[in-house]
Design an enzyme around this catalytic site. Sequence first.
Site, short mmCIF file in Angstrom:
data_model
loop_
_atom_site.label_atom_id
_atom_site.label_comp_id
_atom_site.label_asym_id
_atom_site.label_seq_id
_atom_site.Cartn_x
_atom_site.Cartn_y
_atom_site.Cartn_z
N ASP A 1 0.82 -1.22 0.00
CA ASP A 1 0.00 0.00 0.00
C ASP A 1 0.85 1.27 0.00
O ASP A 1 0.47 2.29 0.56
CB ASP A 1 -0.96 0.01 1.20
N LYS B 1 5.26 7.59 18.04
CA LYS B 1 4.54 8.85 18.21
C LYS B 1 5.17 9.73 19.29
O LYS B 1 4.55 10.00 20.33
CB LYS B 1 3.07 8.58 18.52
N ASP C 1 1.39 6.60 1.61
CA ASP C 1 0.64 5.42 2.01
C ASP C 1 -0.72 5.51 1.32
O ASP C 1 -1.50 6.43 1.58
CB ASP C 1 0.48 5.41 3.53
#
Length: 279
Positions: A30, A81, A137
Amino acid sequence: MGTAGPLALARDHLVDPKDPDRPFFVLNSDVSCEYPLKELIEYHREKGSEATILVTKVDEPSKYGVVVVEEDGKVDRFVEKPQTFVGNKINAGIYILNPSVLDRIELRPTSIEKEIFPKIAEDGSLYAMVLPGFWMDVGQPRDYLTGLGLYLSSLRASAPHRLASAPYIVGNVVIDKSARIGENCIIGPDVSIGPNVVVDDGVRLKHCTIMRGVHIKSYACVSGSIIGWDSVIGRWVRMENMTVLGEDVHCKDEVYTNGAIVLPHKEIKSNVLTPQIIM
């Protein structure tokens, strides 16, 4: 089996018995980019690493898992993150691995990103190469169309002869040579038209993908949408706002769709005024 387990199961297909140390590529399906595979394998051999990953730079690293890379390209660690700035490089989903990496993978559900790569990094044998050019993506429809635009812009810079050129073309467009385009159409920017597509007279297409075997009848307008294989779009239809049609969807004349997600082999007989899934 996660992202690593299937590699262990596929060992017999990945390892060349005549050259058992030969590395192999692993690519997420992807991702859209320029795929610099030749440069990646050269970098991998130059560094002598066990595994090398492509990384790409992002503007907001706090949304991603960040790959902390030393000046020489060696991966120091992974930070998920981060709330404070530790770097702006993220995993681009393209790797080259030595067969020895397979020995690190147990036959159970295993994440290569969270379990295998950190261990290789601890051993000092994981390197990162910064991806040149664009990266996207494309796992979601909106991101897919964004990736299409980036890809077509890349073609404009690197291989403009692959783009369509005609009086009815606006911006970057690719059209398969088997497609048939009617008169008085306007196509583009950022449009991909697949094999055996038929576009009748007066059609307007922009920011969309038209897949193999689609028939778009006269004066239809498709914008910001993905039209699946062998679908039929009626006369004067208007499709916009991320309408996505599965395979073999038939849309009656003069219908308007706003963000409809339509499963395969369905028929749209009336307007779809608000985004919804049609099953």
